[in-house]
Design a protein around this motif. Structure first.
Motif, PDB file in Angstrom:
ATOM      1  N   HIS A 177      37.426   2.163  43.952  1.00 20.70           N
ATOM      2  CA  HIS A 177      37.943   2.373  42.598  1.00 20.70           C
ATOM      3  C   HIS A 177      38.544   3.764  42.498  1.00 20.70           C
ATOM      4  N   ALA A 178      39.621   3.880  41.735  1.00 22.17           N
ATOM      5  CA  ALA A 178      40.266   5.174  41.519  1.00 22.17           C
ATOM      6  C   ALA A 178      40.577   5.350  40.034  1.00 22.17           C
ATOM      7  N   THR A 179      40.290   6.537  39.502  1.00 20.52           N
ATOM      8  CA  THR A 179      40.601   6.889  38.125  1.00 20.52           C
ATOM      9  C   THR A 179      41.330   8.225  38.126  1.00 20.52           C
ATOM     10  N   ARG A 180      42.388   8.334  37.332  1.00 22.25           N
ATOM     11  CA  ARG A 180      43.125   9.592  37.256  1.00 22.25           C
ATOM     12  C   ARG A 180      43.281  10.029  35.804  1.00 22.25           C
ATOM     13  N   TYR A 181      43.198  11.334  35.592  1.00 21.56           N
ATOM     14  CA  TYR A 181      43.559  11.928  34.304  1.00 21.56           C
ATOM     15  C   TYR A 181      44.163  13.295  34.579  1.00 21.56           C
ATOM     16  N   ASP A 182      45.004  13.763  33.667  1.00 19.28           N
ATOM     17  CA  ASP A 182      45.693  15.035  33.837  1.00 19.28           C
ATOM     18  C   ASP A 182      45.134  16.079  32.882  1.00 19.28           C
ATOM     19  N   LEU A 183      45.130  17.326  33.329  1.00 21.95           N
ATOM     20  CA  LEU A 183      44.692  18.436  32.494  1.00 21.95           C
ATOM     21  C   LEU A 183      45.870  18.958  31.687  1.00 21.95           C
ATOM     22  N   THR A 184      45.607  19.392  30.461  1.00 21.75           N
ATOM     23  CA  THR A 184      46.668  19.960  29.632  1.00 21.75           C
ATOM     24  C   THR A 184      46.750  21.472  29.774  1.00 21.75           C
ATOM     25  N   SER A 185      45.657  22.108  30.191  1.00 24.31           N
ATOM     26  CA  SER A 185      45.633  23.569  30.289  1.00 24.31           C
ATOM     27  C   SER A 185      46.341  24.082  31.539  1.00 24.31           C
ATOM     28  N   GLN A 186      46.558  23.213  32.508  1.00 26.40           N
ATOM     29  CA  GLN A 186      47.330  23.570  33.697  1.00 26.40           C
ATOM     30  C   GLN A 186      47.924  22.287  34.256  1.00 26.40           C
ATOM     31  N   ARG A 187      48.896  22.433  35.120  1.00 26.53           N
ATOM     32  CA  ARG A 187      49.623  21.273  35.632  1.00 26.53           C
ATOM     33  C   ARG A 187      48.843  20.631  36.770  1.00 26.53           C
ATOM     34  N   ALA A 188      47.681  20.101  36.435  1.00 29.29           N
ATOM     35  CA  ALA A 188      46.802  19.545  37.458  1.00 29.29           C
ATOM     36  C   ALA A 188      46.456  18.099  37.145  1.00 29.29           C
ATOM     37  N   ALA A 189      46.322  17.315  38.208  1.00 33.02           N
ATOM     38  CA  ALA A 189      45.840  15.938  38.107  1.00 33.02           C
ATOM     39  C   ALA A 189      44.444  15.872  38.697  1.00 33.02           C
ATOM     40  N   CYS A 190      43.546  15.182  38.019  1.00 39.51           N
ATOM     41  CA  CYS A 190      42.182  14.966  38.505  1.00 39.51           C
ATOM     42  C   CYS A 190      42.033  13.496  38.880  1.00 39.51           C
ATOM     43  N   VAL A 191      41.523  13.240  40.048  1.00 39.84           N
ATOM     44  CA  VAL A 191      41.365  11.884  40.549  1.00 39.84           C
ATOM     45  C   VAL A 191      39.902  11.689  40.974  1.00 39.84           C
ATOM     46  N   ILE A 192      39.302  10.613  40.507  1.00 43.04           N
ATOM     47  CA  ILE A 192      37.938  10.264  40.890  1.00 43.04           C
ATOM     48  C   ILE A 192      38.005   9.010  41.744  1.00 43.04           C
ATOM     49  N   LEU A 193      37.486   9.085  42.963  1.00 43.94           N
ATOM     50  CA  LEU A 193      37.471   7.978  43.879  1.00 43.94           C
ATOM     51  C   LEU A 193      36.040   7.561  44.165  1.00 43.94           C
ATOM     52  N   ARG A 194      35.772   6.263  44.146  1.00 47.06           N
ATOM     53  CA  ARG A 194      34.429   5.765  44.430  1.00 47.06           C
ATOM     54  C   ARG A 194      34.452   4.997  45.745  1.00 47.06           C
ATOM     55  N   SER A 195      33.494   5.288  46.609  1.00 47.21           N
ATOM     56  CA  SER A 195      33.426   4.605  47.896  1.00 47.21           C
ATOM     57  C   SER A 195      32.875   3.195  47.708  1.00 47.21           C
ATOM     58  N   PRO A 196      33.150   2.303  48.660  1.00 48.02           N
ATOM     59  CA  PRO A 196      32.603   0.943  48.558  1.00 48.02           C
ATOM     60  C   PRO A 196      31.079   0.973  48.450  1.00 48.02           C
TER      61      PRO A 196
END
Length: 198
Positions: A177-196
């Motif tokens: 599973h993968a989830t992404r969200y972006d930060l507004t305070s800097q030009r960064a993307a955060c991605v959460i990955l879950r292993s099987p």
């Protein structure tokens, strides 16, 4: 048969040693990033974590304060020295080049959470580290938290670090599973990955 990714050139370690000692941090840890992280990772007291590419240990100390058993890894000896000096307790910080394989003493599939903030894109072979984290570091169902600066295709030709949108989209390949969200305070993307799960 797989081959080991190439070792980072010595100038990369020298670059980050100098960046650390000069106090230049392009993308510091923000309250927004911490708040959104805590919303997505509640109740992690007592769990095992690795902060891969920990720098001077800001996020490592946050994980420790939240009750996690955490180790910080970084290839810059100066950054590790500063992390140790900034930490009042004997937190384990280890000088380790992530491109060379698993950290010393790692028990296979024993980690609940790996954090990798703005370090993955600096490696010669990011996919190799993602594979090792998924198959050898994380417990079944364990999670990887990534933060990377979003860059354009044009910037990718000149900047050190950061990921383009297509590169960010491919991070979830092979994960449960993968989830992404972006930060507004800097030009960064955060991605959460879950292993099987198994």
């Amino acid at each position: 048969m797989t081959t080991s990714p190439p070792r980072l050139a010595p100038h990369d370690v020298i670059f980050w040693d100098l960046a650390t000692t000069s106090g230049v941090y392009r993308h510091p840890l923000t309250s927004e990033e911490l708040r959104l992280f805590e919303q997505r990772f509640p109740g992690h007291r007592g769990k095992r974590a690795i902060d891969a590419g920990c720098g001077t240990g800001d996020f490592t100390r946050h994980l420790y304060a939240a009750g996690m058993d955490v180790t910080g890894l970084d290839w810059s000896p100066f950054a590790i020295t500063m992390a140790r000096q900034a930490t009042p307790c004997p937190l384990p910080y280890v000088v380790h080049d992530l491109s060379l394989g698993d950290p010393p003493g790692l028990i296979a599939r024993s980690v609940d959470l790996v954090v990798c903030r703005q370090s993955l894109s600096l490696l010669a072979d990011p996919a190799a580290l993602l594979y090792r984290i998924r198959t050898n570091w994380l417990r079944p169902g364990g999670q990887l938290y990534l933060s990377e600066i979003r860059i354009t295709d044009h910037e990718a030709r000149t900047l050190r670090g950061g990921m383009t949108e297509p590169e960010l989209d491919r991070l979830g390949d092979g994960w449960a599973h993968a989830t992404r969200y972006d930060l507004t305070s800097q030009r960064a993307a955060c991605v959460i990955l879950r292993s099987p799960a198994s």
